[in-house]
Design an enzyme around this catalytic site. Structure first.
Site, mmCIF file in Angstrom:
data_model
loop_
_atom_site.group_PDB
_atom_site.id
_atom_site.type_symbol
_atom_site.label_atom_id
_atom_site.label_comp_id
_atom_site.label_asym_id
_atom_site.label_seq_id
_atom_site.Cartn_x
_atom_site.Cartn_y
_atom_site.Cartn_z
ATOM 1 N N HIS A 151 0.858 -1.194 0.000
ATOM 2 C CA HIS A 151 0.000 0.000 0.000
ATOM 3 C C HIS A 151 0.886 1.233 0.000
ATOM 4 O O HIS A 151 1.737 1.411 0.878
ATOM 5 C CB HIS A 151 -0.913 0.002 1.221
ATOM 6 C CG HIS A 151 -1.873 1.138 1.256
ATOM 7 N ND1 HIS A 151 -3.030 1.155 0.502
ATOM 8 C CD2 HIS A 151 -1.857 2.316 1.924
ATOM 9 C CE1 HIS A 151 -3.689 2.281 0.720
ATOM 10 N NE2 HIS A 151 -2.987 3.009 1.580
ATOM 11 N N ALA A 152 0.709 2.112 -0.991
ATOM 12 C CA ALA A 152 1.584 3.273 -1.138
ATOM 13 C C ALA A 152 1.447 4.217 0.049
ATOM 14 O O ALA A 152 0.343 4.453 0.549
ATOM 15 C CB ALA A 152 1.250 4.010 -2.434
ATOM 16 N N HIS B 129 -0.314 11.444 -6.334
ATOM 17 C CA HIS B 129 -0.964 11.564 -5.027
ATOM 18 C C HIS B 129 0.086 11.527 -3.914
ATOM 19 O O HIS B 129 0.094 12.388 -3.017
ATOM 20 C CB HIS B 129 -1.974 10.432 -4.833
ATOM 21 C CG HIS B 129 -2.569 10.390 -3.462
ATOM 22 N ND1 HIS B 129 -3.715 11.053 -3.117
ATOM 23 C CD2 HIS B 129 -2.154 9.764 -2.328
ATOM 24 C CE1 HIS B 129 -3.998 10.851 -1.836
ATOM 25 N NE2 HIS B 129 -3.060 10.063 -1.336
ATOM 26 N N GLU B 130 0.975 10.538 -3.956
ATOM 27 C CA GLU B 130 1.988 10.398 -2.910
ATOM 28 C C GLU B 130 2.983 11.552 -2.944
ATOM 29 O O GLU B 130 3.425 12.038 -1.902
ATOM 30 C CB GLU B 130 2.711 9.055 -3.041
ATOM 31 C CG GLU B 130 1.822 7.834 -2.857
ATOM 32 C CD GLU B 130 1.089 7.821 -1.524
ATOM 33 O OE1 GLU B 130 1.653 8.320 -0.518
ATOM 34 O OE2 GLU B 130 -0.053 7.326 -1.470
ATOM 35 N N HIS C 109 1.836 14.472 -0.968
ATOM 36 C CA HIS C 109 2.192 14.433 0.450
ATOM 37 C C HIS C 109 3.612 14.961 0.657
ATOM 38 O O HIS C 109 3.867 15.748 1.581
ATOM 39 C CB HIS C 109 2.114 12.996 0.972
ATOM 40 C CG HIS C 109 0.730 12.450 1.121
ATOM 41 N ND1 HIS C 109 -0.212 13.022 1.948
ATOM 42 C CD2 HIS C 109 0.124 11.372 0.555
ATOM 43 C CE1 HIS C 109 -1.344 12.314 1.892
ATOM 44 N NE2 HIS C 109 -1.156 11.310 1.048
ATOM 45 N N GLU D 118 -4.661 14.520 1.982
ATOM 46 C CA GLU D 118 -5.095 13.555 0.971
ATOM 47 C C GLU D 118 -5.482 14.242 -0.336
ATOM 48 O O GLU D 118 -5.378 13.656 -1.416
ATOM 49 C CB GLU D 118 -6.287 12.745 1.497
ATOM 50 C CG GLU D 118 -5.993 11.911 2.733
ATOM 51 C CD GLU D 118 -4.943 10.847 2.496
ATOM 52 O OE1 GLU D 118 -4.790 10.383 1.350
ATOM 53 O OE2 GLU D 118 -4.247 10.486 3.469
ATOM 54 N N HIS E 250 -9.541 -0.214 7.984
ATOM 55 C CA HIS E 250 -9.566 1.014 8.782
ATOM 56 C C HIS E 250 -10.418 0.874 10.046
ATOM 57 O O HIS E 250 -10.222 1.626 11.003
ATOM 58 C CB HIS E 250 -10.064 2.184 7.933
ATOM 59 C CG HIS E 250 -9.158 2.515 6.791
ATOM 60 N ND1 HIS E 250 -9.069 1.707 5.672
ATOM 61 C CD2 HIS E 250 -8.287 3.539 6.597
ATOM 62 C CE1 HIS E 250 -8.193 2.239 4.831
ATOM 63 N NE2 HIS E 250 -7.712 3.337 5.356
ATOM 64 N N TYR F 8 -11.143 11.003 3.995
ATOM 65 C CA TYR F 8 -11.212 10.702 2.573
ATOM 66 C C TYR F 8 -12.436 11.344 1.931
ATOM 67 O O TYR F 8 -12.379 11.805 0.792
ATOM 68 C CB TYR F 8 -11.196 9.185 2.351
ATOM 69 C CG TYR F 8 -9.947 8.539 2.898
ATOM 70 C CD1 TYR F 8 -8.708 8.730 2.286
ATOM 71 C CD2 TYR F 8 -9.984 7.757 4.047
ATOM 72 C CE1 TYR F 8 -7.553 8.146 2.799
ATOM 73 C CE2 TYR F 8 -8.843 7.175 4.566
ATOM 74 C CZ TYR F 8 -7.630 7.373 3.936
ATOM 75 O OH TYR F 8 -6.486 6.813 4.451
#
Length: 447
Positions: A173-174, A203-204, A207, A231, A334, A344
């Site tokens: 999971h990234a 996306h990453e 961050h 996010e 989760h 999210y």
């Protein structure tokens, strides 16, 4: 059968433990002067009306969701038959292509309106051009720096894991990591050369850019303005990256590739299956826990309440009979890991706010000009848009999130109207198509 076994083995076995966990978690929250764990989580959003605000955002989105739900149900009925997918009823969850029916992208081949149209999946072209995971990250970094944002330091490239290590067991999971020394920022991702992973990379890297922008703040402020902000940043850029305009600009699509109405509907529907379908699931994940933590729902109704919410908000039902011997919420990571999920939902709302504002700043979108639809905007290389984004990122958590929101959008509240604007051509098409098919919108809740 696989879905049933997964829910039994993952969720079912933790039911008794979860009841005890709720008791202990609430006790810890009260020791920190919060009424329960749900209230403790919501401190991050700095609003006494946050639950009502989220419900209001959902009501803005819901009319579009109902149209998508009706269309997907009609297409699934065509494929599986009236006995499996009846009119006016919730959709059986196992037909939506995902373990939890949280996104529906895996059934794209069953519901694509115009299958003969050219796909915007540039994975084959990426492979043809010899893309590697490292090149994907380098191109993502170049997107940020083209807007005047910060490059990653050498420690990023030496410390990150961007491909699965041979012979190693890894959680793939990234994820992005800030080692809090102002220079060591890393990503762990088992990257594959696909368009989907190209978007995940952005996306990453969003961050990482956030980490870079607030790295000089006191440690307590090195975080997103609220959990949803972190996010949303990379996803707002990914919306730009996946446009035909951008893919042509970076040489992954031929510049002569047309974008006619039918191709647009295909593109927007494929995006909606991932975005709009996710909203009600993201909402009920925490709505269920808020009700559990504050005592509104007792342990004797854990599973029943879960499926009531899933039917009410998602319009889906379990394909097999469930009882209070089951604990289906626990089949989602989760829940077991006690990770709040409303972030999210928030991120899916505000990423479109960010995107719309950056598009307008870049001169790529005018709400009054139909020749510039929002979904075609690409703010690549635009320094003005970059400056607006940087102003928000550099605040970290040092200011209340409405101030950070105002820095990039000019608004001080969350607003789902940008989401509706982005998908407006698809929503108009779905309304007409459902009428043409004679498909009722919504579902009966009498079972």
């Amino acid at each position: 059968m696989f879905l049933k076994r997964w829910h039994e083995q993952s969720g079912g076995k933790m039911r008794d433990h979860y009841e005890k966990f709720v008791e202990l978690s609430n006790e810890a929250s009260r020791m920190n002067n919060f009424s329960d764990t749900g209230a403790y989580w919501l401190r991050n959003y700095e609003s006494d009306t946050f639950k009502e605000d989220i419900e209001g955002l959902w009501q803005t989105i819901r009319p579009f969701y109902l149209q998508l739900h009706a269309y997907v149900r009609a297409k699934l009925r065509d494929h599986y038959g009236e006995d499996k997918v009846p009119k006016n009823q919730p959709i059986p969850a196992h037909l939506l292509g995902n373990m939890w029916a949280q996104t529906w992208g895996n059934i794209d081949d069953l519901v694509t309106p115009y299958p003969g149209k050219t796909s915007i999946d540039v994975t084959p072209e990426m492979l043809k051009q010899g893309y590697t995971p490292k090149k994907m990250f380098e191109m993502s970094e170049e997107f940020f720096t083209s807007m005047g944002l910060l490059p990653t330091p050498p420690e990023f490239w030496s410390g990150s894991i961007i491909e699965k290590l041979a012979g190693k067991e890894m959680v793939c999971h990234a994820s992005a990591w800030d080692f809090c020394n102002g220079k060591d920022f890393r990503i762990k991702q088992c990257t594959k050369v696909t368009m989907e992973d190209f978007n995940v990379v952005h996306h990453e890297m969003g961050h990482i850019q956030y980490f870079l922008q607030y790295k000089n703040l006191p440690l307590v402020y090195r975080d997103g303005a609220n959990s949803g902000f972190h996010e949303a940043v990379g996803d707002s850029l990914a919306l730009s990256v996946q446009t035909l305009k951008h893919l042509k600009e970076i040489g992954l699509l031929d510049k002569s590739t047309p974008q006619d109405h039918e191709a647009t509907i295909n593109y927007l529907l494929a995006t909606a299956l991932k975005k709009i379908a996710f909203f009600p699931f993201a909402y009920i994940m925490d709505k269920w826990r808020w009700d559990v933590f504050d005592g509104s729902v007792k342990s004797t109704d854990y599973n029943g309440h879960w499926w009531k919410l899933r039917e009410k908000y998602q319009g889906i039902r379990s394909p097999v009979t469930r009882s209070e011997n089951d604990f289906d919420p626990g089949a989602k990571y989760h829940i077991a890991a006690n990770v709040e999920y409303i972030r999210y939902f928030v991120s899916f709302v505000i990423q479109f706010q960010f995107y719309k504002s950056l598009c307008m700043t870049a001169g790529q979108y005018d709400p009054h000009n139909r020749s510039q639809p929002l979904h075609e905007c690409d703010f690549y290389r635009n320094k003005e848009a970059g400056a607006k984004l940087r102003a928000m990122l550099a605040m970290g958590a040092s200011r209340p999130w409405p101030e950070a929101m105002r820095a990039v959008t000019g608004q001080d509240r969350m607003d789902a109207s940008a989401f509706r604007e982005y998908f407006k051509p698809l929503e108009v098409w779905l309304i007409a198509k459902n009428k043409e098919l004679g498909e009722p919108v919504g579902w009966d809740s009498d079972q």
